[in-house]
Design a protein around this motif. Structure first.
Motif, PDB file in Angstrom:
ATOM      1  N   VAL A 161       8.158  -9.351  -1.627  1.00 14.74           N
ATOM      2  CA  VAL A 161       6.936 -10.013  -1.155  1.00 14.74           C
ATOM      3  C   VAL A 161       6.601  -9.534   0.255  1.00 14.74           C
ATOM      4  O   VAL A 161       5.469  -9.144   0.547  1.00 14.74           O
ATOM      5  N   ALA A 162       7.595  -9.541   1.140  1.00 13.39           N
ATOM      6  CA  ALA A 162       7.374  -9.114   2.532  1.00 13.39           C
ATOM      7  C   ALA A 162       6.922  -7.656   2.583  1.00 13.39           C
ATOM      8  O   ALA A 162       5.999  -7.307   3.321  1.00 13.39           O
ATOM      9  N   GLU A 163       7.563  -6.806   1.796  1.00  7.49           N
ATOM     10  CA  GLU A 163       7.185  -5.385   1.778  1.00  7.49           C
ATOM     11  C   GLU A 163       5.803  -5.187   1.161  1.00  7.49           C
ATOM     12  O   GLU A 163       5.006  -4.387   1.656  1.00  7.49           O
ATOM     13  N   TYR A 164       5.523  -5.925   0.091  1.00  3.87           N
ATOM     14  CA  TYR A 164       4.212  -5.822  -0.565  1.00  3.87           C
ATOM     15  C   TYR A 164       3.098  -6.183   0.413  1.00  3.87           C
ATOM     16  O   TYR A 164       2.084  -5.480   0.505  1.00  3.87           O
ATOM     17  N   LEU A 165       3.286  -7.285   1.142  1.00  9.17           N
ATOM     18  CA  LEU A 165       2.242  -7.736   2.069  1.00  9.17           C
ATOM     19  C   LEU A 165       2.035  -6.741   3.218  1.00  9.17           C
ATOM     20  O   LEU A 165       0.906  -6.459   3.601  1.00  9.17           O
ATOM     21  N   ALA A 166       3.124  -6.200   3.758  1.00 11.65           N
ATOM     22  CA  ALA A 166       3.003  -5.195   4.830  1.00 11.65           C
ATOM     23  C   ALA A 166       2.276  -3.956   4.320  1.00 11.65           C
ATOM     24  O   ALA A 166       1.378  -3.422   4.973  1.00 11.65           O
ATOM     25  N   SER A 167       2.639  -3.503   3.107  1.00  8.56           N
ATOM     26  CA  SER A 167       2.015  -2.327   2.509  1.00  8.56           C
ATOM     27  C   SER A 167       0.545  -2.590   2.166  1.00  8.56           C
ATOM     28  O   SER A 167      -0.328  -1.741   2.398  1.00  8.56           O
ATOM     29  N   HIS A 168       0.278  -3.779   1.638  1.00 11.28           N
ATOM     30  CA  HIS A 168      -1.088  -4.176   1.265  1.00 11.28           C
ATOM     31  C   HIS A 168      -1.999  -4.193   2.500  1.00 11.28           C
ATOM     32  O   HIS A 168      -3.148  -3.758   2.449  1.00 11.28           O
ATOM     33  N   LYS A 169      -1.468  -4.694   3.622  1.00  9.98           N
ATOM     34  CA  LYS A 169      -2.247  -4.704   4.874  1.00  9.98           C
ATOM     35  C   LYS A 169      -2.570  -3.267   5.298  1.00  9.98           C
ATOM     36  O   LYS A 169      -3.683  -2.979   5.740  1.00  9.98           O
ATOM     37  N   ALA A 170      -1.590  -2.371   5.160  1.00  8.01           N
ATOM     38  CA  ALA A 170      -1.796  -0.967   5.562  1.00  8.01           C
ATOM     39  C   ALA A 170      -2.874  -0.298   4.711  1.00  8.01           C
ATOM     40  O   ALA A 170      -3.645   0.519   5.205  1.00  8.01           O
ATOM     41  N   ASP A 171      -2.936  -0.664   3.427  1.00  6.74           N
ATOM     42  CA  ASP A 171      -3.913  -0.061   2.518  1.00  6.74           C
ATOM     43  C   ASP A 171      -5.347  -0.256   3.003  1.00  6.74           C
ATOM     44  O   ASP A 171      -6.211   0.588   2.764  1.00  6.74           O
ATOM     45  N   ALA A 172      -5.592  -1.375   3.698  1.00 10.78           N
ATOM     46  CA  ALA A 172      -6.940  -1.676   4.191  1.00 10.78           C
ATOM     47  C   ALA A 172      -7.409  -0.672   5.256  1.00 10.78           C
ATOM     48  O   ALA A 172      -8.599  -0.544   5.520  1.00 10.78           O
ATOM     49  N   TYR A 173      -6.465   0.053   5.865  1.00 12.68           N
ATOM     50  CA  TYR A 173      -6.790   0.993   6.950  1.00 12.68           C
ATOM     51  C   TYR A 173      -6.704   2.447   6.513  1.00 12.68           C
ATOM     52  O   TYR A 173      -7.024   3.343   7.281  1.00 12.68           O
ATOM     53  N   GLN A 174      -6.224   2.692   5.305  1.00 11.90           N
ATOM     54  CA  GLN A 174      -5.909   4.039   4.842  1.00 11.90           C
ATOM     55  C   GLN A 174      -7.034   5.051   5.074  1.00 11.90           C
ATOM     56  O   GLN A 174      -6.798   6.162   5.522  1.00 11.90           O
ATOM     57  N   HIS A 175      -8.273   4.646   4.814  1.00  5.91           N
ATOM     58  CA  HIS A 175      -9.399   5.587   4.948  1.00  5.91           C
ATOM     59  C   HIS A 175      -9.867   5.746   6.391  1.00  5.91           C
ATOM     60  O   HIS A 175     -10.659   6.630   6.697  1.00  5.91           O
ATOM     61  N   ASP A 176      -9.378   4.887   7.297  1.00  3.05           N
ATOM     62  CA  ASP A 176      -9.774   4.961   8.706  1.00  3.05           C
ATOM     63  C   ASP A 176      -8.880   5.898   9.509  1.00  3.05           C
ATOM     64  O   ASP A 176      -9.227   6.293  10.614  1.00  3.05           O
ATOM     65  N   LEU A 177      -7.705   6.221   8.972  1.00  2.94           N
ATOM     66  CA  LEU A 177      -6.720   6.976   9.756  1.00  2.94           C
ATOM     67  C   LEU A 177      -7.075   8.449   9.841  1.00  2.94           C
ATOM     68  O   LEU A 177      -7.430   9.079   8.848  1.00  2.94           O
ATOM     69  N   GLU A 178      -6.975   8.974  11.058  1.00  4.54           N
ATOM     70  CA  GLU A 178      -7.145  10.411  11.291  1.00  4.54           C
ATOM     71  C   GLU A 178      -5.773  10.975  11.648  1.00  4.54           C
ATOM     72  O   GLU A 178      -5.003  11.332  10.787  1.00  4.54           O
TER      73      GLU A 178
ATOM     74  N   GLY B  71       8.747  -7.621   6.409  1.00  9.25           N
ATOM     75  CA  GLY B  71       8.429  -6.334   5.811  1.00  9.25           C
ATOM     76  C   GLY B  71       7.584  -5.547   6.800  1.00  9.25           C
ATOM     77  O   GLY B  71       6.733  -6.119   7.480  1.00  9.25           O
ATOM     78  N   VAL B  72       7.846  -4.249   6.892  1.00  7.92           N
ATOM     79  CA  VAL B  72       7.116  -3.391   7.834  1.00  7.92           C
ATOM     80  C   VAL B  72       6.640  -2.145   7.095  1.00  7.92           C
ATOM     81  O   VAL B  72       7.352  -1.607   6.248  1.00  7.92           O
ATOM     82  N   CYS B  73       5.455  -1.700   7.442  1.00  8.77           N
ATOM     83  CA  CYS B  73       4.926  -0.444   6.881  1.00  8.77           C
ATOM     84  C   CYS B  73       4.520   0.475   8.031  1.00  8.77           C
ATOM     85  O   CYS B  73       3.792   0.062   8.934  1.00  8.77           O
ATOM     86  N   ILE B  74       5.044   1.693   8.009  1.00  8.38           N
ATOM     87  CA  ILE B  74       4.629   2.746   8.941  1.00  8.38           C
ATOM     88  C   ILE B  74       3.803   3.715   8.105  1.00  8.38           C
ATOM     89  O   ILE B  74       4.289   4.262   7.111  1.00  8.38           O
ATOM     90  N   CYS B  75       2.560   3.921   8.516  1.00 10.35           N
ATOM     91  CA  CYS B  75       1.634   4.642   7.650  1.00 10.35           C
ATOM     92  C   CYS B  75       0.817   5.660   8.444  1.00 10.35           C
ATOM     93  O   CYS B  75       0.371   5.376   9.554  1.00 10.35           O
ATOM     94  N   SER B  76       0.648   6.816   7.865  1.00  7.16           N
ATOM     95  CA  SER B  76      -0.268   7.817   8.422  1.00  7.16           C
ATOM     96  C   SER B  76      -1.110   8.329   7.264  1.00  7.16           C
ATOM     97  O   SER B  76      -0.945   7.889   6.127  1.00  7.16           O
ATOM     98  N   LYS B  77      -1.981   9.279   7.566  1.00  7.40           N
ATOM     99  CA  LYS B  77      -2.816   9.859   6.505  1.00  7.40           C
ATOM    100  C   LYS B  77      -1.944  10.545   5.440  1.00  7.40           C
ATOM    101  O   LYS B  77      -2.271  10.539   4.263  1.00  7.40           O
ATOM    102  N   GLU B  78      -0.804  11.095   5.882  1.00  3.56           N
ATOM    103  CA  GLU B  78       0.036  11.894   4.979  1.00  3.56           C
ATOM    104  C   GLU B  78       1.149  11.115   4.289  1.00  3.56           C
ATOM    105  O   GLU B  78       1.621  11.512   3.232  1.00  3.56           O
ATOM    106  N   GLN B  79       1.636  10.060   4.936  1.00  8.94           N
ATOM    107  CA  GLN B  79       2.804   9.387   4.355  1.00  8.94           C
ATOM    108  C   GLN B  79       2.821   7.894   4.650  1.00  8.94           C
ATOM    109  O   GLN B  79       2.094   7.405   5.512  1.00  8.94           O
ATOM    110  N   LYS B  80       3.704   7.209   3.916  1.00 16.67           N
ATOM    111  CA  LYS B  80       3.820   5.761   4.048  1.00 16.67           C
ATOM    112  C   LYS B  80       5.289   5.385   3.846  1.00 16.67           C
ATOM    113  O   LYS B  80       5.901   5.777   2.852  1.00 16.67           O
ATOM    114  N   LEU B  81       5.851   4.666   4.807  1.00 11.17           N
ATOM    115  CA  LEU B  81       7.237   4.215   4.714  1.00 11.17           C
ATOM    116  C   LEU B  81       7.244   2.692   4.820  1.00 11.17           C
ATOM    117  O   LEU B  81       6.689   2.126   5.766  1.00 11.17           O
ATOM    118  N   VAL B  82       7.857   2.036   3.839  1.00 15.85           N
ATOM    119  CA  VAL B  82       7.924   0.579   3.830  1.00 15.85           C
ATOM    120  C   VAL B  82       9.390   0.157   3.829  1.00 15.85           C
ATOM    121  O   VAL B  82      10.198   0.704   3.069  1.00 15.85           O
TER     122      VAL B  82
END
Length: 193
Positions: A47-64, A108-119
């Motif tokens: 649940v914690a990982e899902y929520l962190a990852s789900h929050k990151a998804d909202a920004y995916q198209h904004d990342l340069e 739960g924590v998500c580190i996300c860039s345009k190229e990769q995602k670590l949860v």
């Protein structure tokens, strides 16, 4: 400490901002409203990982070129998850349930860039002494913990007088397992001294 790319924190939490600043990183805060519902079949850490990852998804198209950090902290008692209390009554019920028992705090924590995602996640076990009704009432009226999972902040009065011991990371309970976060940023090659 320098990062090789600009860092974004997607959180309004003053505690997460303090912890990230405490690591010596410069970062920008960006916040979007994200639905925090989760599939019921998920286990607690999921649940914690899902929520962190789900929050990151909202920004995916904004990342340069930026690296984004999102996090979500849940409080687990038995098989149940204690969310943020809606009101005084719910906060009182939660703290009464946590009194004189142990519970787990999972971030739960998500580190996300345009190229990769670590949860990833971290778990801390927290042991409360038996709290009196007066102590619970005093804390809720003075600190109004309605923005906190489980209706308490470990760094506040209730943590000072009520928590006997913890097993695991204190900072994880505050809202960000900074030691693990630092390690993952280093492994990803994002930290340059």
């Amino acid at each position: 400490m320098n990062l090789s790319r600009p860092l974004l924190l997607a959180s309004n939490s003053p505690r997460r901002k303090e912890l990230l600043a405490g690591l010596g990183f410069k970062f920008e805060v960006k916040v979007k409203e994200v639905n925090e519902d989760f599939p019921e079949h998920l286990k607690r850490a999921e649940v914690a990982e899902y929520l962190a990852s789900h929050k990151a998804d909202a920004y995916q198209h904004d990342l340069e070129n930026e690296v984004l950090i999102t996090a979500d902290t849940i409080v687990c008692l038995g098989e149940g998850i204690l969310n943020k209390p809606a009101d005084y009554k719910e906060a009182f019920e939660m703290l009464s349930a946590l009194s004189d028992t142990a519970h787990e705090v999972i971030t739960g924590v998500c580190i996300c860039s345009k190229e990769q995602k670590l949860v990833f996640h971290d778990v801390t076990t927290v042991y409360f002494k038996k709290l009196t009704e007066e102590e619970i009432d005093y804390y809720i009226r003075l600190y109004k913990p309605f923005d906190k999972a489980g209706a308490y902040g470990i760094q506040e009065w209730i943590g000072m007088i009520g928590i006997e011991r913890i097993e695991g990371s204190y900072f994880n309970v505050v809202g960000m397992p900074v030691q693990k976060l630092y390690g993952h940023l280093k492994t990803l090659g994002l930290i340059s001294s």
